[in-house]
Design an enzyme around this catalytic site. Structure first.
Site, PDB file in Angstrom:
ATOM      1  N   LYS A  20      -1.783  -1.979   7.363  1.00  0.00           N
ATOM      2  CA  LYS A  20      -3.375  -1.941   7.668  1.00  0.00           C
ATOM      3  C   LYS A  20      -4.092  -1.327   6.587  1.00  0.00           C
ATOM      4  CE  LYS A  20      -2.194   0.957  11.140  1.00  0.00           C
ATOM      5  NZ  LYS A  20      -0.786   0.663  11.175  1.00  0.00           N
ATOM      6  N   GLU A  61       2.029  -2.182   9.295  1.00  0.00           N
ATOM      7  CA  GLU A  61       1.701  -3.438   9.481  1.00  0.00           C
ATOM      8  C   GLU A  61       1.200  -3.885   8.158  1.00  0.00           C
ATOM      9  OE1 GLU A  61       0.585  -1.478  11.870  1.00  0.00           O
ATOM     10  OE2 GLU A  61       1.734  -2.173  13.864  1.00  0.00           O
ATOM     11  N   HIS A 106      -0.467   5.013   4.275  1.00  0.00           N
ATOM     12  CA  HIS A 106      -0.877   3.940   3.929  1.00  0.00           C
ATOM     13  C   HIS A 106      -0.782   3.346   2.274  1.00  0.00           C
ATOM     14  CE1 HIS A 106      -3.953   3.432   7.380  1.00  0.00           C
ATOM     15  NE2 HIS A 106      -2.802   3.409   7.818  1.00  0.00           N
ATOM     16  N   THR A 107       0.209   2.525   2.201  1.00  0.00           N
ATOM     17  CA  THR A 107       0.433   2.177   0.628  1.00  0.00           C
ATOM     18  C   THR A 107      -0.447   1.166   0.164  1.00  0.00           C
ATOM     19  OG1 THR A 107       2.685   2.544   1.365  1.00  0.00           O
ATOM     20  CG2 THR A 107       2.099   1.453  -0.801  1.00  0.00           C
TER      21      THR A 107
END
Ligand code: IMP
Length: 408
Positions: free
Chosen positions: A17, A15, A42-43
């Site tokens: 985050k 999403e 996580h990008t």
């Protein structure tokens, strides 16, 4: 008085985050991962550079204390790779890293085992690691210190698994100074008035109890996991932030987890391309679909967020109409409650409300007052349907692409 904020995903992961956590990490003292493992990716885009985090919390980019909580499962070889990569990019990870002594290990054999996982996981050994934990056969981070201090004869006899992996554990003994009782550290920090950010991985739709069973991950990715995965009591959490994309995506190995609002054909390809919807961990193309308000409402019920962040609204720029799924048709009836069961979900058809798309893009807008009227209508309709306030949207991949709505 400090705060404890928890950021949780409201859909099927991805999403955005990481970007929210990166933003909130600025005024946090501790940034904490509480569940999952390197199935998460996580990008975070900073200027021209893109960073992908798998284990290390987003606080690393702000020089904050980064905590890997007891609810996480840890692959020591992969953690080493991540630390080395971040170090080579100029971030000194070990200086600020605290790892729970109680976190369980993803052993090399678990990774092998999960490659043939029937349920189509990420192949990172996540399920076997949690099976190890709950069957009380797992090794924990603490065992790195146990083998360093040498295990006595009784343990040698009782714990052949530990003896077998002694060399593997010793290879990672450089982590010993970072291994602590993180529940103690965090609770002391809260008592002192420090700010704590709890950073969720995966999401409510993938939660082992409340997600799309069995196509779920093996931990509680909803807000309850933030307590059991850190040792922080629920009444010490001051704010819960739910994160949902403006549309829906789903990633798994063979497409087995139903995506009720799935969009195929040209529109689907356009959405995937525009949103760059390819797995950060696996590189797999994600299935994409319209916003599912049934799922989001379920997530609101489970997490009871104080505020919701709607991410990637710009990805819907260019669609002449946008659709919101407001219910599911199941055996001739309209249902509005999310069934946490893939067998039931496979029979559900989406019921859509169709709204005008926005003629002018939302990308680049700096204030909610500059958002096109149709986009604002879309945002407020989602708020109405899910029963929670959207206080922020993101409208581009960069760290700065945020629009605040109302007061914070
Ligand atoms: P596992 O966590 O590797 O067991 O995978 C279980 C399910 O969760 C699969 O459908 C994965 O594709 C999905 N999954 C796990 N982690 C993530 C994530 O970070 N984003 C999106 N999907 C994920």
């Amino acid at each position: 008085m400090g705060y404890v904020k928890a950021v949780v995903g409201m859909q099927y992961g991805d999403e955005g985050k990481g970007k929210i956590a990166d933003q909130l990490a600025k005024d946090a003292d501790y940034v904490v991962r509480f569940q999952g493992g390197n199935n998460a990716g996580h990008t975070i885009k900073i200027g021209d550079n893109q960073y992908i985090l798998h284990f290390v919390p987003a606080g690393v980019f702000h020089g904050k204390k980064c905590v890997i909580g007891n609810g996480v499962v840890l692959d020591l070889d992969q953690l080493k790779n991540e630390i080395d990569t971040l170090n080579s990019q100029g971030f000194n990870v070990l200086e600020n890293l605290l790892i729970s002594e109680n976190a369980h290990l993803i052993l090399p054999s678990y990774v092998e085992e999960s490659r043939t996982d029937r349920i189509g996981g990420t192949g990172r050994g996540i399920s076997p690691a949690y099976v190890g934990k709950f069957s009380k056969l797992g090794l924990r981070v603490r065992d790195i210190i146990n083998v360093q201090g040498h295990i006595d004869q009784v343990d040698r006899e009782n714990r052949p698994d530990l003896v077998r992996l002694e060399d593997y554990l010793l290879k990672h003994s450089y982590l010993a100074p970072n291994i602590v009782n993180t529940a103690r550290v965090l609770n002391d920090a809260i008592t002192r008035g420090d700010n704590i950010l709890l950073e969720g991985a995966q999401a409510t739709g993938l939660d082992i109890d409340f997600g799309q069973y069995p196509y779920v991950t093996s931990s509680n990715a909803s807000v309850g996991g933030a307590c059991t995965g850190t040792g922080i009591s629920p009444n010490r959490i001051t704010k819960i932030i739910g994160v949902t994309k403006a549309y829906t995506t789903r990633v798994d190995r063979d497409g087995s987890g139903p995506l009720i609002t799935q969009l195929d054909g040209e529109d689907g390809d356009f959405l995937r391309k525009q949103g760059n919807e390819y797995g950060a961990t696996t590189g797999r193309p994600r299935r994409v679909g319209w916003f599912d308000a049934v799922l989001a409402r379920h997530s609101v019920m489970i997490n009871n967020p104080n505020q919701v962040v709607l991410t990637k609204l710009d990805v819907l720029d260019g669609f002449p109409v946008v659709k919101i799924c407001t219910g599911y048709e199941l055996d001739g009836q309209i249902i509005r409650n999310y069934p946490s069961d893939a067998i039931v979900q496979r029979k559900c058809k989406p019921v859509y409300e169709i709204m005008d798309g926005w003629k002018r893009g939302v990308a680049g807008c700096k204030s909610w007052k500059h958002l096109p009227e149709e986009a604002l209508r879309y945002v407020s309709r989602i708020e109405q349907l899910i029963g929670s306030s959207i206080t922020m949207i993101t409208n581009g991949p960069d760290r700065k692409d945020f629009v605040y709505i109302g007061s914070q």
